[in-house]
Scaffold this active site. Structure first.
Site, short mmCIF file in Angstrom:
data_model
loop_
_atom_site.label_atom_id
_atom_site.label_comp_id
_atom_site.label_asym_id
_atom_site.label_seq_id
_atom_site.Cartn_x
_atom_site.Cartn_y
_atom_site.Cartn_z
N GLU A 210 38.97 3.15 -5.94
CA GLU A 210 38.54 4.36 -4.87
C GLU A 210 39.07 5.40 -6.14
O GLU A 210 39.18 7.04 -5.19
CB GLU A 210 39.77 4.80 -4.07
CG GLU A 210 39.16 3.94 -3.01
CD GLU A 210 39.96 4.11 -1.00
OE1 GLU A 210 39.53 4.51 -0.61
OE2 GLU A 210 41.14 3.53 -0.91
N HIS B 285 46.21 9.54 -3.67
CA HIS B 285 45.91 9.48 -2.46
C HIS B 285 46.28 7.85 -1.79
O HIS B 285 47.54 7.09 -2.43
CB HIS B 285 44.26 8.27 -2.90
CG HIS B 285 43.71 7.19 -2.04
ND1 HIS B 285 43.20 7.79 -0.24
CD2 HIS B 285 43.11 6.33 -1.77
CE1 HIS B 285 42.96 6.61 0.03
NE2 HIS B 285 42.94 5.79 -0.64
N HIS C 46 48.04 5.93 1.79
CA HIS C 46 47.32 4.39 2.74
C HIS C 46 48.67 5.24 4.38
O HIS C 46 49.12 4.64 5.41
CB HIS C 46 47.12 3.21 3.13
CG HIS C 46 46.18 3.14 2.31
ND1 HIS C 46 45.92 1.60 2.07
CD2 HIS C 46 45.49 3.91 1.33
CE1 HIS C 46 44.56 2.01 1.68
NE2 HIS C 46 43.93 3.41 0.70
N HIS D 234 42.63 5.51 7.43
CA HIS D 234 42.37 4.65 5.95
C HIS D 234 43.81 6.11 5.46
O HIS D 234 44.38 4.81 4.90
CB HIS D 234 40.98 5.06 5.79
CG HIS D 234 40.97 5.28 3.83
ND1 HIS D 234 40.15 5.14 3.16
CD2 HIS D 234 42.04 4.06 3.07
CE1 HIS D 234 39.89 4.94 2.11
NE2 HIS D 234 41.14 3.98 2.04
#
Lengths: 263, 263, 263, 263
Positions: free
Chosen positions: D77, D96, D98, D167
């Protein structure tokens, strides 16, 4: 390392991961179908998953009788595993867990459904098995024989997971790696769904998104990373297969590699 | 090891388990009825359960006076234990806990009832004792004398557990192992019930399921596994009785046992 | 050990306890009024409470200027402490905390009130201070000068605790031991009240029960047990005063004491 | 230490902090724009952030192709990072994550908005990006190419953070220190807001308070304290820059400094 030794080693790692990630505690267990004999499965003797070692692994016929008259104390609820293997030739590994965060969905009418990208694998929604439906009002809720194990497997049907009312869940996988992943993701999905339900209408995964997840190769490289991470956290990093260790070496890669602008 | 030494050792292990499982913290305590004298009980002097050792154990008359004029600092609330032992000849062990997750059920009208297979033992529902009912509006809520201890035991009645408004709970057992199990399971059941109540109508254990649980042998082999697991997690594995260690050896079983398909 | 060394040592222990019990993290601080000079207070220089040592302690005038031109980096929000000491001659110690569980009560109209026996000390209910009321809509919410510190102290009034909207709380004590106890109990009480509110009408402590708690000697023996427990958990057991260690020895008591029925 | 070595070192520290503070687990990643070349960024090869070391850092073109044909396994990603750097010249670092506590806000209509002093930095409210809007109903929800990365960056617009439905989130910073701070604060703010919403009308930060926070120097001294604290907790204290260590020495300051009233 032959297929059986490999299965035993992975089963020990799975035990430790599931204990460390708090999916299993004193109770609960994980098994794998025997790699050479579809009518048998491997599972530890009765001890806590975080303590399971190589030498604890026993072999069972699907009906729960130990192969070769092995006299060690078996898990009382091994019939969960046998019942599922019997019905589902596609299933190669099973987990039975009491993980707390899933339990509210086993005792209310609210369906547990996937809302996170990583939980699509549990399917569109998860059925609930209530032992009282067929076995009456005075059981201990534990699955202690094959009729109960078969009834549970019937409720599981073609799915990946089935909740067990007031008790826990049983999860299946096409491999140990997959069933571990499903089992670790279930409580997270349950917690997030529970919180979201208090905040408004919940947008879960669409049917297309669930199907997409079910179509992914369960043992692709992206999934190895989680297995390696969890195994390392559980202190089993050293037990990973040589192939995985080679991949690790490659990832560590070029310490000598010159990044642009360096020295 | 004679019965008294055995009781003392188990009491120390129980202290450590309950501290490690976060049922007890700075406050709270566990006791066991004296194995040779029904009118006495054993409990640590006043110190945190996670620090309790063999030499800390004191002996009390049921009315809370120390046997033999022992001058060590006793637990202020030992009258919880004496009041219960006095009323209930069937009770062999008592825990007093402030475990947080149970407290919301002590200050609202919502009854705490069993919803998990492992909590059937708490009975159909748990009574709440409010010290203000008999002792007025200006107490510290602590049980500091025998009249209060007896009043609490009266509210407990024939049950396994009683909640104490704004304070905690008192649990009983037919053995130390049982009272530890009840005390560890209570907070889990409370958390799951609390969450489930936000999700719809809750299906708890039926009367038949509760009775079935109450009828189980409290010291059967399935329950040993939890005692061993918790003791090991609390660093007391080495203190387990030789009989239990023998069982452990058997469980470790045949490292040499040939599983089918192996070398 | 003279009174000042004793205060410094207790202040270090308080820092470590509050960090270990998760009342303080990177931010937040604890202070004590100077034992020899009512117009000064002791507090660490600006570093995380879990790292604070003896040599970090600084001395301030109530207006926040360091005594003797000490050039070390001070806590930005020390004006919370000075503002409170200035207004409240009865206060000997202050904690400023961002503890998360209390924060929902600082941003909603729901009053934080005591529901547990150990939280009676916070008073009948806890006021909320909103910095915007007097200082407008464009602050950072931090208390960075004496006018803000004094305004906060005014909202505290005669109470034990004041919440700070969207920020945390300030707690006071007649001793370090008391302010630590109040600060550790606040989040527990907040969590239990929050959960109970979802379950029905909440029975909190009555006015009489609150008054009874406020009348207790803040440094009585029952409270030492918590200080010792928390200090030990924070790795500061060795820093406890000799008097406390003597009490510990007495509690360890007669290892040779013969319990009835033993050998 | 030159700028590139410094960026690499800080990136390793950021990885460890974010792993230790549970913002990142097996998945998720952090990157920093190349200090010498605005069209490149630095990020680890594909491994868990808590294991990342100096030699794992790779260099990428903004479109996600590795510089110099580096063959190590990249994060799937990484296009999240490239897409954002491409659109936002002001952004120097990207995370990023989660992190679970944020997820309920990504699957319900309830906006995530700042309610705590430390979260003003996330902006007045946080947009939600749903991959299905442009890429249809059968994705894995993962950002696996530049079109998806650019679409995400478009939804981010001029903001600090964007949620990703089902997500996680992507956060940006003007420095690594800032993006770490934003990412650690997000879950706390989400938890507090979620709880507060159950208790009544929530008073969040005002527009003025948000603007004030956005105007603060992201690398001011008050923010160093959190970086140092988190780095130390993550076991990276020894990796802090000499300048920061000098500041630490000064804070430790005068052990010989005489506090008034001392010997």
């Amino acid at each position: 390392m032959n297929a059986l030794d490999s299965a035993i080693r992975d089963l020990v790692v799975a035990n430790r991961i599931l204990a460390n990630e708090r999916v299993l505690d004193a109770y609960g267990h994980v098994s794998v179908r025997h790699p050479r004999n579809r009518d048998r499965y491997l599972i530890s003797c009765s001890r806590s998953p975080e303590l399971v070692e190589d030498g604890d692994i026993m072999e069972f016929h699907l009906d729960g009788t130990p192969v070769g008259g092995d006299k060690r104390n078996p898990y009382l609820e091994r019939f969960i595993h046998g019942g599922i293997y019997e019905r589902r030739p596609d299933v190669q590994a099973v987990v039975h867990s009491h993980a707390e965060d899933v339990l509210p969905f086993s005792i209310t009418p609210t369906p547990l459904r996937p809302v996170l990208h990583s939980s699509g694998i549990i399917g569109a929604s998860v059925p609930v098995w209530d032992i009282a439906d067929r076995f009456g009002d005075a059981t201990t809720l534990l699955v202690v024989n094959m009729p109960q194990g078969r009834d549970l497997a019937e409720r599981l049907s073609d799915g990946r997971v089935v909740l067990m009312r007031g008790h826990g869940f049983a999860a299946t996988g096409r491999s140990l790696s997959e069933v571990v992943r499903v089992s670790v993701n279930m409580p997270t999905n349950a917690r997030v769904l529970h919180k979201a339900m208090q905040m408004g209408e919940v947008r879960g995964l669409s049917a297309g998104e669930v199907d997409r997840r079910l179509a992914m190769n369960p043992d692709g490289p992206e999934f190895y990373r989680a297995w390696e991470y969890w195994a390392t956290r559980a202190g089993c990093g050293h037990m990973l297969a040589p192939r995985e260790k080679a991949a690790k070496k490659m990832k560590k890669g070029g310490k000598n590699r010159k990044l642009s602008g360096r020295r």
